[in-house]
Motif scaffolding. Structure first.
Motif, short mmCIF file in Angstrom:
data_model
loop_
_atom_site.label_atom_id
_atom_site.label_comp_id
_atom_site.label_asym_id
_atom_site.label_seq_id
_atom_site.Cartn_x
_atom_site.Cartn_y
_atom_site.Cartn_z
N GLU A 60 15.81 149.08 21.06
CA GLU A 60 15.08 149.63 22.14
C GLU A 60 13.66 149.28 21.74
N LEU A 61 13.21 149.24 20.70
CA LEU A 61 11.67 148.98 20.14
C LEU A 61 11.27 147.40 20.45
N ASP A 62 12.22 146.74 20.85
CA ASP A 62 12.29 145.18 20.70
C ASP A 62 11.82 144.89 19.43
N LEU A 63 12.23 145.23 18.22
CA LEU A 63 11.98 144.81 17.30
C LEU A 63 13.54 144.37 16.40
N GLU A 64 14.38 144.80 16.67
CA GLU A 64 15.88 144.14 16.16
C GLU A 64 15.87 142.88 15.99
N GLN A 65 15.49 141.93 16.88
CA GLN A 65 15.47 140.72 16.81
C GLN A 65 14.50 139.83 15.69
N GLU A 66 13.55 140.80 15.33
CA GLU A 66 12.60 140.13 14.39
C GLU A 66 12.72 140.50 12.84
N ILE A 67 13.99 141.24 12.62
CA ILE A 67 14.39 141.66 11.34
C ILE A 67 14.73 140.34 10.43
N ARG A 68 14.27 140.29 9.38
CA ARG A 68 14.37 139.14 8.42
C ARG A 68 15.22 139.43 7.38
N TRP A 69 16.42 138.78 7.23
CA TRP A 69 17.37 139.18 6.22
C TRP A 69 17.19 138.08 4.93
N ALA A 70 17.27 138.87 3.72
CA ALA A 70 17.24 138.11 2.66
C ALA A 70 18.25 138.61 1.66
N THR A 71 18.77 137.62 0.94
CA THR A 71 19.71 137.79 -0.06
C THR A 71 18.95 138.59 -1.30
N THR A 72 19.43 139.39 -2.04
CA THR A 72 18.80 140.22 -3.06
C THR A 72 19.44 139.98 -4.24
N ARG A 73 18.80 140.26 -5.51
CA ARG A 73 19.34 139.99 -7.00
C ARG A 73 19.27 141.35 -7.35
N THR A 74 20.33 141.52 -8.24
CA THR A 74 20.33 142.91 -8.92
C THR A 74 20.82 142.73 -10.25
N ASN A 75 20.44 143.24 -11.43
CA ASN A 75 20.65 143.09 -12.57
C ASN A 75 21.02 144.74 -13.42
N PHE A 76 21.77 144.77 -14.28
CA PHE A 76 22.35 145.99 -14.81
C PHE A 76 21.73 145.92 -16.41
N PHE A 77 20.98 146.77 -16.83
CA PHE A 77 20.80 146.66 -18.11
C PHE A 77 21.73 147.68 -18.91
N SER A 78 22.44 146.91 -19.78
CA SER A 78 23.55 147.44 -20.81
C SER A 78 22.99 148.41 -21.65
N GLU A 80 21.29 146.42 -24.27
CA GLU A 80 20.93 145.51 -25.24
C GLU A 80 20.54 144.27 -24.60
N ALA A 81 20.90 144.03 -23.08
CA ALA A 81 20.62 143.11 -22.44
C ALA A 81 20.69 143.25 -21.06
N MET A 82 20.08 142.40 -20.01
CA MET A 82 20.19 142.36 -18.60
C MET A 82 21.42 141.51 -18.17
N ARG A 93 32.31 139.77 -15.47
CA ARG A 93 31.71 139.03 -16.61
C ARG A 93 31.10 140.26 -17.37
N LEU A 94 30.87 141.33 -16.57
CA LEU A 94 30.09 142.47 -17.24
C LEU A 94 30.79 142.94 -18.50
N PRO A 95 29.93 142.99 -19.63
CA PRO A 95 30.46 143.17 -20.85
C PRO A 95 30.77 144.59 -21.05
N ALA A 96 30.17 145.47 -20.54
CA ALA A 96 30.11 146.94 -20.78
C ALA A 96 31.52 147.58 -20.17
N LEU A 97 32.23 146.85 -19.54
CA LEU A 97 33.49 147.32 -19.07
C LEU A 97 34.61 146.58 -19.53
#
Length: 275
Positions: A60-78, A80-82, A93-97
């Motif tokens: 409605e605000l003429d902004l939806e077509q301007e959204i920039r999409w990006a793939t994110t990166r996520t890490n989990f700290f166990s 001892e390590a990320m 591959r998650l060693p905690a489980l």
């Protein structure tokens, strides 16, 4: 955002609307900060592909077509390590489980993502619900650290409806065969979105009052009165989208049950770090 959007919808339905905002600018938690020439969102806000209502508003605000999409990166700290957590292979591959815990975790996420209405989960804690679905070990090693990082000492009191809504929203952000998360933003952030929304409200004929904290809301035979420092005005209806403690303090004439229900709500503060 709730109050602004509601005001817009009421105005579009033909109602005369006056919007009161205590702060000098609109937006609440979505408002921006400015230091010199730099303007940025006060809190961490992203747009997900599953945020249908927000995306319709942006259209409605003429902004939806301007959204920039990006793939994110996520890490989990166990501890001892990320460890990366960006797709199904990373979870495997998650060693905690162990294998059984990973299978139950996947089943929990798929099950939660398919629940349409989470109201029945409001009376259950996230700890009880996740422990039953994923197992105690998975809750202790994965879910509880995540909840504690977000909610602090209230992690064990959080409603199951909260974590359900988070799972469902983030699951909707995953795209493609290996389900990578994609987050979006509008250039200029929520500062620009709020500016466009305020302009549309004004164009639609709504009266917007900023820097006008409401000190009292009082009902009477002929309507409801709004008291501010500078004026008193009467309305047929009043909708408050502020936090319950503010409504409890401001609204006169609440019954004992209403006061008890508003007073029983606990609010979670947010700890932010600027890097």
């Amino acid at each position: 955002m709730l109050g602004l959007t509601l005001a817009l919808r009421l105005r579009q339905a033909g109602q005369e609307v006056t919007l009161y905002e205590a702060a000098p600018s609109l937006g609440g938690l979505a408002a921006a900060w400015q230091v010199g020439d730099v303007v940025w969102d006060r809190y961490y806000h992203v747009i997900m592909r599953s945020d249908i209502h927000l995306r319709r508003l942006l259209q409605e605000l003429d902004l939806e077509q301007e959204i920039r999409w990006a793939t994110t990166r996520t890490n989990f700290f166990s501890g001892e390590a990320m460890h990366p957590l960006n797709d199904a292979f990373d979870y495997l591959r998650l060693p905690a489980l162990g294998p059984v815990d990973k299978a139950r975790l996947a089943a929990t996420i798929l099950y939660a993502a398919r629940i349409e209405d989470g109201r029945r989960l409001e009376a259950m804690t996230a700890e009880a619900w996740l422990s039953r679905l994923s197992g105690r070990d998975t809750y202790r090693r994965l879910w509880h650290p995540l909840l504690r990082a977000k909610l602090g000492d209230n992690a064990n009191q959080a409603s199951a409806a909260y974590i359900w809504s988070v799972i469902r929203r983030f699951y909707g952000a995953r795209q493609g065969g290996i389900k990578r998360e994609t987050f979006g933003y509008v250039p200029g952030g929520y500062h620009r979105i709020l500016g466009k929304l305020a302009a549309k409200l004004t164009a639609e004929g709504a009266e917007v009052k900023t820097g006008a904290p409401v000190s009292r809301v009082q009902g009477g035979r002929n309507g409801i009165q709004i008291f501010t420092q500078d004026s008193t005005k009467q309305f047929d209806r009043v909708v408050m989208t502020c936090a319950s403690p503010i409504a409890l303090k401001t609204c006169e004439g609440l019954g004992a049950l209403e006061k008890a229900r508003h007073g029983a709500i606990k609010y979670q503060g947010i700890v932010r770090s600027l890097w």
